[in-house]
Design a protein around this motif. Structure first.
Motif, short mmCIF file in Angstrom:
data_model
loop_
_atom_site.label_atom_id
_atom_site.label_comp_id
_atom_site.label_asym_id
_atom_site.label_seq_id
_atom_site.Cartn_x
_atom_site.Cartn_y
_atom_site.Cartn_z
N ARG A 95 8.82 -2.47 -1.38
CA ARG A 95 8.70 -2.59 0.09
C ARG A 95 7.56 -3.51 0.49
O ARG A 95 7.40 -3.85 1.66
N ILE A 96 6.71 -3.92 -0.47
CA ILE A 96 5.56 -4.78 -0.14
C ILE A 96 5.96 -6.25 -0.29
O ILE A 96 6.55 -6.64 -1.29
N ILE A 148 -3.64 -2.68 0.72
CA ILE A 148 -3.69 -3.72 -0.32
C ILE A 148 -4.50 -4.92 0.19
O ILE A 148 -5.37 -5.45 -0.51
N LEU A 149 -4.23 -5.31 1.44
CA LEU A 149 -4.95 -6.47 2.00
C LEU A 149 -6.45 -6.18 2.11
O LEU A 149 -7.27 -7.07 1.89
N ASN A 150 -6.80 -4.93 2.42
CA ASN A 150 -8.23 -4.58 2.49
C ASN A 150 -8.92 -4.83 1.16
O ASN A 150 -10.04 -5.34 1.11
N VAL A 151 -8.24 -4.47 0.07
CA VAL A 151 -8.84 -4.68 -1.25
C VAL A 151 -9.00 -6.19 -1.49
O VAL A 151 -10.03 -6.66 -1.99
N ILE A 152 -8.00 -6.95 -1.12
CA ILE A 152 -8.07 -8.40 -1.33
C ILE A 152 -9.23 -8.99 -0.52
O ILE A 152 -10.01 -9.81 -1.04
N LEU A 187 -6.20 -6.14 -9.49
CA LEU A 187 -5.62 -5.14 -8.58
C LEU A 187 -4.28 -4.67 -9.10
O LEU A 187 -3.33 -5.46 -9.27
N LEU A 188 -4.22 -3.38 -9.39
CA LEU A 188 -2.98 -2.75 -9.87
C LEU A 188 -2.49 -1.77 -8.81
O LEU A 188 -3.23 -0.89 -8.38
#
Ligand SMILES: NC(=O)c1ccc[n+]([C@@H]2O[C@H](COP(=O)([O-])OP(=O)(O)OC[C@H]3O[C@@H](n4cnc5c(N)ncnc54)[C@H](OP(=O)(O)O)[C@@H]3O)[C@@H](O)[C@H]2O)c1
Length: 313
Positions: free
Chosen positions: A102-103, A77-81, A37-38
């Motif tokens: 900011r993440i 991002i969490l959805n991808v994880i 994940l980039l």
């Protein structure tokens, strides 16, 4: 004059072994997969990402690429994880750092299932390293040897972070004894310095950890049998800071304006004092990627061992 700790040679050896394992798993219908994940377009991360893709192709691991824009929200991002966590084809997941400022990076990395946390940076993986539940992987003696040889991987153990794991493997490859030695680690990040100091401790070295607030860094480094530096400060470690005959491992990566890469160590002055030294590039970097591939195959094998019913024909 120091001997070179050649990370490329070790990485090639590890990748050859990984390729064999990938091929033998394929005979049982198992494809090994690594999710990447980039987020954003950090050029150093992109370079690392491309190097991992190339290494995956070499050993036959299927890469699953996830790319989000710099503006991605934490929930995206969490959805991808979560998607990668659920995907049976993905045995390991790596999030490229740095994430946009900011993440909350810890929030992200802690969401990776420990069974797929092949870079070993989630809180559970780090906790298991600290609790000595994962350190059998850096031993080749006694009960540890048996565990390693059988490929048996206890369900409660975690994956070891690839960069420090690679440092230990590189030292081992060159027969450098750690037991009883004084190791000075410069840098205390969760990705490198801290887990490396835990691994060196597990190997019975006496460990000093230095950081930005350390007073008189050279006082500590001059006493070291082994110096491992991971700061990202170019030229931090100079020849007069190193004891005659010390082993110097440079983990730092600093990209210069012309695109070339140097480490934390002033190579020319330090190589005159050290007994062994890593070059940058060509030292720890290639081994890090090789360890990521090795951990991914280990994950595939563990999942199979845990889930497969015993088939008797
Ligand atoms: N070769 C590889 O495969 C690989 C993998 C990962 C990282 N790296 C490289 O390793 C370096 C460190 O990465 P990281 O993720 O650990 O970085 P990081 O999170 O920025 O941590 C850097 C560490 O260095 C310490 N530090 C900074 N300046 C210092 C100084 N002047 N004296 C003593 N300590 C100092 C910091 O101390 P404080 O904690 O007190 O701020 C911190 O603990 C970077 O160059 C990175 O690119 C290489």
């Amino acid at each position: 004059m120091a001997k070179i700790l050649d990370g490329k040679a070790l990485a090639e050896e590890i990748k050859r072994e990984v390729k064999k394992e990938v091929e033998s798993l394929r005979e049982f219908g198992i494809e090994v997969g690594l999710g990447l994940l980039l987020v954003g377009a950090n050029s150093a991360s992109k370079q690392y990402y491309n190097a991992i893709l190339k290494a995956c192709r070499t050993v036959g691991i299927k890469a699953f690429e996830f790319s989000l824009s710099e503006e991605a929200s934490i929930n995206e991002i969490l959805n991808v994880i979560h998607e990668a966590n659920r995907d049976e084809r993905i045995n390991g997941l790596l999030v490229l750092f740095p994430l946009p400022r900011r993440i909350n990076a810890r929030r992200v990395v802690n969401e990776i299932l420990p069974e797929k946390d092949v870079d070993g940076l989630g809180a559970i993986s780090i906790g298991r390293l600290a609790a000595d539940e994962s350190t059998f992987q850096i031993f080749h003696e006694g009960v540890y040897k048996e565990l390693n040889q059988t490929g048996f991987f206890p369900a409660v153990s975690g994956f070891l972070p690839c960069t420090p794991f690679g440092v230990i493997r590189l030292l081992e490859y060159y027969g450098i004894e750690l037991k009883g030695k004084h190791a000075v680690v410069v840098g205390k990040s969760l990705a490198v310095g801290k887990p490396l100091s835990l691994m060196l401790l597990a190997k019975e070295a006496t460990v000093t950890v230095c950081h930005r607030e350390t007073r008189d860094l050279s006082h500590h480094t001059r006493q070291a049998d082994i110096i491992c530096t991971a700061t990202g400060v170019r030229g931090l470690i100079k020849g007069d800071m190193v004891k005659e005959g010390a082993v110097v491992v440079d983990i730092g990566i600093n990209v210069l304006e012309d695109g070339s890469i140097v480490g934390d160590v002033e190579f020319d002055s330090v190589k005159e004092k050290a007994s062994y030294i890593t070059p940058v590039p060509g030292g720890v970097g290639p081994v890090t990627i090789a360890m990521l591939l090795e951990n991914t195959v280990r994950s595939a094998k563990r999942t199979e061992a845990m889930k497969s019913p015993l088939m008797l024909s």
